[in-house]
Scaffold this motif. Structure first.
Motif, mmCIF file in Angstrom:
data_model
loop_
_atom_site.group_PDB
_atom_site.id
_atom_site.type_symbol
_atom_site.label_atom_id
_atom_site.label_comp_id
_atom_site.label_asym_id
_atom_site.label_seq_id
_atom_site.Cartn_x
_atom_site.Cartn_y
_atom_site.Cartn_z
ATOM 1 N N GLY A 1 56.584 53.747 32.305
ATOM 2 C CA GLY A 1 57.018 52.357 32.425
ATOM 3 C C GLY A 1 57.358 51.979 33.850
ATOM 4 N N ALA B 1 55.153 49.291 36.040
ATOM 5 C CA ALA B 1 55.766 48.108 36.653
ATOM 6 C C ALA B 1 55.562 48.115 38.176
ATOM 7 C CB ALA B 1 57.251 48.056 36.321
ATOM 8 N N THR C 1 56.835 38.943 32.532
ATOM 9 C CA THR C 1 56.150 40.152 32.078
ATOM 10 C C THR C 1 55.982 40.121 30.566
ATOM 11 O OG1 THR C 1 57.088 41.430 33.900
ATOM 12 C CG2 THR C 1 56.252 42.677 32.034
ATOM 13 N N VAL D 1 55.199 42.496 27.441
ATOM 14 C CA VAL D 1 55.086 43.895 27.017
ATOM 15 C C VAL D 1 54.477 43.922 25.621
ATOM 16 C CG1 VAL D 1 56.931 44.825 28.454
ATOM 17 C CG2 VAL D 1 57.491 43.864 26.223
ATOM 18 N N GLU D 2 53.667 44.954 25.357
ATOM 19 C CA GLU D 2 52.939 45.010 24.091
ATOM 20 C C GLU D 2 53.443 46.119 23.179
ATOM 21 O OE1 GLU D 2 48.689 44.843 24.787
ATOM 22 O OE2 GLU D 2 48.935 43.326 26.334
ATOM 23 N N ASP E 1 57.440 48.089 21.830
ATOM 24 C CA ASP E 1 58.896 48.197 21.992
ATOM 25 C C ASP E 1 59.300 49.669 21.939
ATOM 26 O OD1 ASP E 1 58.149 48.298 19.336
ATOM 27 O OD2 ASP E 1 59.794 47.068 18.597
ATOM 28 N N THR F 1 59.253 50.166 27.666
ATOM 29 C CA THR F 1 59.653 48.757 27.750
ATOM 30 C C THR F 1 60.967 48.599 28.516
ATOM 31 O OG1 THR F 1 58.611 48.493 25.601
ATOM 32 C CG2 THR F 1 60.014 46.697 26.355
ATOM 33 N N ILE G 1 60.262 49.053 32.203
ATOM 34 C CA ILE G 1 59.567 47.896 32.769
ATOM 35 C C ILE G 1 60.565 46.765 33.030
ATOM 36 C CG2 ILE G 1 57.890 46.071 32.230
ATOM 37 C CD1 ILE G 1 56.231 48.279 30.782
ATOM 38 N N LEU H 1 60.859 38.106 29.924
ATOM 39 C CA LEU H 1 60.196 39.231 29.268
ATOM 40 C C LEU H 1 59.692 38.744 27.910
ATOM 41 C CD1 LEU H 1 59.739 42.385 29.635
ATOM 42 C CD2 LEU H 1 61.622 42.640 28.028
ATOM 43 N N PHE I 1 57.622 39.620 24.408
ATOM 44 C CA PHE I 1 57.228 40.749 23.581
ATOM 45 C C PHE I 1 56.098 40.349 22.653
ATOM 46 C CE2 PHE I 1 58.460 43.378 19.659
ATOM 47 C CZ PHE I 1 57.646 44.425 20.033
ATOM 48 N N ALA J 1 51.146 46.337 29.445
ATOM 49 C CA ALA J 1 51.971 45.208 29.876
ATOM 50 C C ALA J 1 51.166 44.348 30.834
ATOM 51 C CB ALA J 1 53.251 45.701 30.568
ATOM 52 N N ARG K 1 46.967 42.949 33.932
ATOM 53 C CA ARG K 1 47.330 43.667 32.704
ATOM 54 C C ARG K 1 47.001 45.137 32.908
ATOM 55 N NH1 ARG K 1 44.622 45.023 27.878
ATOM 56 N NH2 ARG K 1 46.077 45.375 26.154
#
Ligand SMILES: [Zn+2]
Ligand SMILES: [Zn+2]
Length: 199
Positions: free
Chosen positions: A25, A29, A51, A53-54, A56, A60, A63, A76, A78, A86, A98
């Motif tokens: 992470g 980032a 950002t 994030v894909e 959890d 994450t 990041i 952020l 989600f 991400a 990405r």
């Protein structure tokens, strides 16, 4: 920007432990910020970045720590797609990158440190030093973020005609001329089931 080691110390403190996910992470980032040319994401550049994030998981948290992007600041986002990926979006230029963790990174770790046990340690050692190109794939992307989704957006606050709870940011549905919260409009999508009223 702080070094990888400095950031990992902070990530460990914030997340509760150091793990392979933290390392991936933090590096993901750092790579995203480098590609966007953002050097001070938690200071001078703090309003430039959103950002997505894909997943959890551990990464994450890392990041969020490196980028300063937080759910509570709406910076952020989600997307629950279960992917170690991400997207970092520069609001100043409209450019986004990405970044996806490559599937074969575990195999690479095994090759690099075959005798290190347990696997988590093997992966942590490898993920610190493998070059970005062996850990991640990256792609420039265009992300249209509606004004209403941006940090600091002001939206009308609506009271649900059925349950009376307040709804922000336009998250309501019009049903038979009534404005309903999404939970009343689509009860089948609720994540909860009503029990006794609590105190
Ligand atoms: Zn972790
Ligand atoms: Zn309601």
């Amino acid at each position: 920007m702080e070094s990888l080691d400095e950031l990992l110390v902070k990530a460990e403190a914030a997340h509760g432990h150091l793990c392979a996910g933290q390392i991936l992470g933090v590096r993901m980032a750092l790579l995203g910020l480098e590609r966007l040319g953002i050097e001070d994401p938690r200071g001078a550049d703090r309003k430039r970045l959103v950002t997505f994030v894909e997943i959890d998981r551990c990464a994450t948290d890392a990041i969020g720590l490196v980028t300063g992007c937080r759910l509570g600041k709406r910076s952020l986002k989600f997307r629950d797609w279960g992917k170690m990926a991400a997207a970092f979006v520069d609001l100043a230029t409209g450019r986004g990158v990405r970044i996806v963790a490559l599937e074969d990174s575990r195999e690479l770790a095994k090759k690099l440190y075959p005798h290190v046990e347990p696997k988590s340690r093997q992966q942590m050692m490898a993920y610190r030093e493998l070059p970005d190109a062996q850990l991640f794939s990256e792609q420039w992307v265009k992300v249209d973020i509606e004004a209403s989704e941006l940090p600091g957006a002001k939206g009308e606050r609506v009271l649900c005609s059925r349950c009376g709870e307040g709804v922000n940011f336009g998250r309501f549905a019009e049903v038979d001329d009534q404005r309903l919260c999404l939970s009343c409009a689509r009860p089948e999508l609720r994540y909860w089931e009503a029990g006794d009223s609590g105190h």
